[in-house]
Design a protein around this motif. Sequence first.
Motif, PDB file in Angstrom:
ATOM      1  N   ASP A   2      14.749  10.930  65.396  1.00 47.53           N
ATOM      2  CA  ASP A   2      14.362  10.007  64.220  1.00 47.53           C
ATOM      3  C   ASP A   2      14.416   8.555  64.850  1.00 47.53           C
ATOM      4  O   ASP A   2      14.457   8.569  66.140  1.00 47.53           O
ATOM      5  CB  ASP A   2      15.378   9.806  63.137  1.00 47.53           C
ATOM      6  N   ARG A   3      13.846   7.427  64.259  1.00 47.85           N
ATOM      7  CA  ARG A   3      13.545   6.293  64.804  1.00 47.85           C
ATOM      8  C   ARG A   3      14.739   5.509  65.365  1.00 47.85           C
ATOM      9  O   ARG A   3      14.646   4.873  66.163  1.00 47.85           O
ATOM     10  CB  ARG A   3      13.019   5.514  63.688  1.00 47.85           C
ATOM     11  N   THR A   4      16.076   5.747  64.787  1.00 43.26           N
ATOM     12  CA  THR A   4      17.139   5.133  65.425  1.00 43.26           C
ATOM     13  C   THR A   4      17.418   5.565  66.911  1.00 43.26           C
ATOM     14  O   THR A   4      17.988   4.731  67.708  1.00 43.26           O
ATOM     15  CB  THR A   4      18.781   5.323  64.629  1.00 43.26           C
ATOM     16  N   ASP A   5      17.156   6.807  67.197  1.00 38.18           N
ATOM     17  CA  ASP A   5      17.349   7.062  68.460  1.00 38.18           C
ATOM     18  C   ASP A   5      16.398   6.477  69.479  1.00 38.18           C
ATOM     19  O   ASP A   5      16.609   6.132  70.726  1.00 38.18           O
ATOM     20  CB  ASP A   5      17.150   8.718  68.781  1.00 38.18           C
ATOM     21  N   ALA A   6      15.097   6.316  69.136  1.00 37.82           N
ATOM     22  CA  ALA A   6      14.311   5.448  69.670  1.00 37.82           C
ATOM     23  C   ALA A   6      14.364   4.038  69.824  1.00 37.82           C
ATOM     24  O   ALA A   6      14.164   3.459  70.758  1.00 37.82           O
ATOM     25  CB  ALA A   6      12.933   5.781  69.173  1.00 37.82           C
ATOM     26  N   VAL A  11      15.182  -1.490  75.329  1.00 32.21           N
ATOM     27  CA  VAL A  11      15.925  -2.827  75.825  1.00 32.21           C
ATOM     28  C   VAL A  11      14.716  -3.682  76.217  1.00 32.21           C
ATOM     29  O   VAL A  11      13.843  -3.406  76.987  1.00 32.21           O
ATOM     30  CB  VAL A  11      16.810  -2.321  76.925  1.00 32.21           C
ATOM     31  N   ASP A  12      15.016  -4.930  76.016  1.00 28.88           N
ATOM     32  CA  ASP A  12      13.963  -5.866  76.382  1.00 28.88           C
ATOM     33  C   ASP A  12      13.993  -6.274  77.877  1.00 28.88           C
ATOM     34  O   ASP A  12      15.122  -6.251  78.368  1.00 28.88           O
ATOM     35  CB  ASP A  12      14.197  -7.156  75.499  1.00 28.88           C
ATOM     36  N   VAL A  13      13.015  -6.496  78.541  1.00 22.98           N
ATOM     37  CA  VAL A  13      12.978  -6.940  80.038  1.00 22.98           C
ATOM     38  C   VAL A  13      13.859  -8.157  79.945  1.00 22.98           C
ATOM     39  O   VAL A  13      14.654  -8.170  80.944  1.00 22.98           O
ATOM     40  CB  VAL A  13      11.365  -6.862  80.475  1.00 22.98           C
ATOM     41  N   ASP A  14      13.555  -9.044  79.241  1.00 22.97           N
ATOM     42  CA  ASP A  14      14.234 -10.266  79.616  1.00 22.97           C
ATOM     43  C   ASP A  14      15.887 -10.088  79.428  1.00 22.97           C
ATOM     44  O   ASP A  14      16.562 -10.681  80.336  1.00 22.97           O
ATOM     45  CB  ASP A  14      13.967 -11.386  78.535  1.00 22.97           C
ATOM     46  N   ASP A  15      16.386  -9.187  78.636  1.00 22.26           N
ATOM     47  CA  ASP A  15      17.766  -8.732  78.412  1.00 22.26           C
ATOM     48  C   ASP A  15      18.338  -8.118  79.744  1.00 22.26           C
ATOM     49  O   ASP A  15      19.342  -8.501  80.266  1.00 22.26           O
ATOM     50  CB  ASP A  15      18.033  -8.027  77.323  1.00 22.26           C
TER      51      ASP A  15
END
Length: 67
Positions: A2-6, A11-15
């Motif tokens: 489901d969408r929660t796993d995706a 993770v954002d590249v900036d993070d």
Amino acid sequence: MDRTDANRADVDVDDLLKVILGLAIAWLLLEIIGTVLDLTFALVDALPTLIVVAIVALIALRLTDRI
């Protein structure tokens, strides 16, 4: 899946760059602290020799009437 796993894997590249920057700064700080401690222990190890040099210099100055 489901969408929660995706969304969890997004993770954002900036993070990621902030995490890597934080780790690099921590590593550099540890290297600097290690160098300072090494220098401190080297000075402590050399302290008796420095005291003897100071005593010899004072005696030499006293004998040459410079004090």
